[in-house]
Design a protein around this motif. Structure first.
Motif, PDB file in Angstrom:
ATOM      1  N   ASN A  35      40.746  31.259  42.670  1.00  0.00           N
ATOM      2  CA  ASN A  35      40.935  32.563  42.046  1.00  0.00           C
ATOM      3  C   ASN A  35      39.601  33.294  42.070  1.00  0.00           C
ATOM      4  N   VAL A  36      39.604  34.518  42.564  1.00  0.00           N
ATOM      5  CA  VAL A  36      38.378  35.317  42.613  1.00  0.00           C
ATOM      6  C   VAL A  36      38.385  36.286  41.443  1.00  0.00           C
ATOM      7  N   GLU A  37      37.266  36.354  40.730  1.00  0.00           N
ATOM      8  CA  GLU A  37      37.188  37.207  39.552  1.00  0.00           C
ATOM      9  C   GLU A  37      35.807  37.847  39.470  1.00  0.00           C
ATOM     10  N   PRO A  38      35.730  39.071  38.953  1.00  0.00           N
ATOM     11  CA  PRO A  38      34.426  39.724  38.809  1.00  0.00           C
ATOM     12  C   PRO A  38      33.613  39.075  37.700  1.00  0.00           C
ATOM     13  N   ASN A  58      35.346  40.399  49.272  1.00  0.00           N
ATOM     14  CA  ASN A  58      35.461  40.213  47.826  1.00  0.00           C
ATOM     15  C   ASN A  58      34.414  41.022  47.071  1.00  0.00           C
ATOM     16  N   HIS A  62      35.614  43.474  44.037  1.00  0.00           N
ATOM     17  CA  HIS A  62      35.348  43.068  42.656  1.00  0.00           C
ATOM     18  C   HIS A  62      34.057  43.641  42.074  1.00  0.00           C
ATOM     19  N   TYR A 140      30.669  38.409  41.778  1.00  0.00           N
ATOM     20  CA  TYR A 140      31.994  37.816  41.605  1.00  0.00           C
ATOM     21  C   TYR A 140      31.880  36.303  41.729  1.00  0.00           C
ATOM     22  N   ARG A 141      32.899  35.618  41.251  1.00  0.00           N
ATOM     23  CA  ARG A 141      32.949  34.166  41.419  1.00  0.00           C
ATOM     24  C   ARG A 141      34.312  33.763  41.968  1.00  0.00           C
ATOM     25  N   SER A 142      34.315  32.678  42.721  1.00  0.00           N
ATOM     26  CA  SER A 142      35.552  32.071  43.214  1.00  0.00           C
ATOM     27  C   SER A 142      35.744  30.761  42.463  1.00  0.00           C
ATOM     28  N   ARG A 143      36.767  30.710  41.636  1.00  0.00           N
ATOM     29  CA  ARG A 143      36.999  29.540  40.786  1.00  0.00           C
ATOM     30  C   ARG A 143      38.034  28.627  41.443  1.00  0.00           C
TER      31      ARG A 143
END
Length: 228
Positions: A35-38, A58, A62, A140-143
């Motif tokens: 899941n990618v999130e800012p 991304n 984001h 951003y991060r990719s979890r």
């Protein structure tokens, strides 16, 4: 019978890959491994830089409203998807790297883009800017998440698996081990040699895209899945 094509990249990118795959007549299963999130970030002053490095679409998706303040900077993009995303967001893309951020930096003329801002993911590969100054700002991060039900169901039969990053490859291998799924009945289609190395051996077959883009990767998938 055609083989299913398992797409594991984050959802925004996965949907783009899925559309292209379906246009080619491929049967797809989308179940992202990340899941990618800012994340919160402080925007530096644009006038302190003469180039903006984007290594993933991304970053465009984001970054949020603060991204607009950097539209005066020429963009150095890695990959056609990133270049398209930047162009659609109103940026002027001056260089598009075909393989990696390091390759893009290495190929720049020595007297160009001496002060680069890199809007990156929280987890990113180290790049050597040489004699240039480069400021890295994670936005951003990719979890990583567990392998989903659709992916697990897909892998109960012979399938082709697309992998777009080395991190995804390592996470998939760990998930297969956790779930006791052996890779030897599945075909791996890797974005690059780095991705293939991270995925290891033991696959029924392993192919590497000629270029690190969806067009090249899906060309391999078409030949494999439609002859399966």
């Amino acid at each position: 019978m055609t083989l299913p094509l398992l797409i594991l990249r984050p959802l925004d990118g996965a949907r783009q890959t899925e559309r292209r795959a379906k246009d080619l007549g491929l049967r797809t299963v989308v179940d992202p491994l990340f899941n990618v999130e800012p994340i919160a970030w402080t925007a530096p002053l644009p006038e302190n830089f003469d180039g903006l490095l984007l290594t993933s679409a991304n970053a465009v998706a984001h970054a949020g409203a603060r991204l607009k303040s950097f539209r005066t900077l020429p963009v150095l993009a890695v990959g056609q998807a990133t270049a398209r995303a930047a162009g659609d967001a109103g940026f002027h893309v001056v260089e598009t790297g075909r393989s990696s951020g390091q390759q893009l930096l290495d190929d720049l003329q020595a007297d160009c883009y001496r002060r680069i801002l890199w809007l990156a993911g929280e987890q990113h590969s180290a790049l050597n800017p040489g004699e240039r100054e480069m400021t890295v700002v994670p936005i951003y991060r990719s979890r990583a998440i567990a392998l989903g039900e659709k992916a697990v169901a897909c892998l109960k039969q012979e399938a082709a698996v697309l992998l777009h990053s080395a991190r995804a490859a390592r996470h998939l291998v760990a998930e297969l081990e956790r779930l006791r799924i052996t890779p030897d009945q599945h075909h791996l289609l890797a974005f690059s040699e780095k991705v293939a190395d991270a995925a290891g051996r033991g696959w029924k077959s392993l192919q590497i895209a000629d270029r690190p883009d969806d067009e090249s990767l899906l060309s391999l998938a078409t030949g494999l899945c439609q002859s399966g």
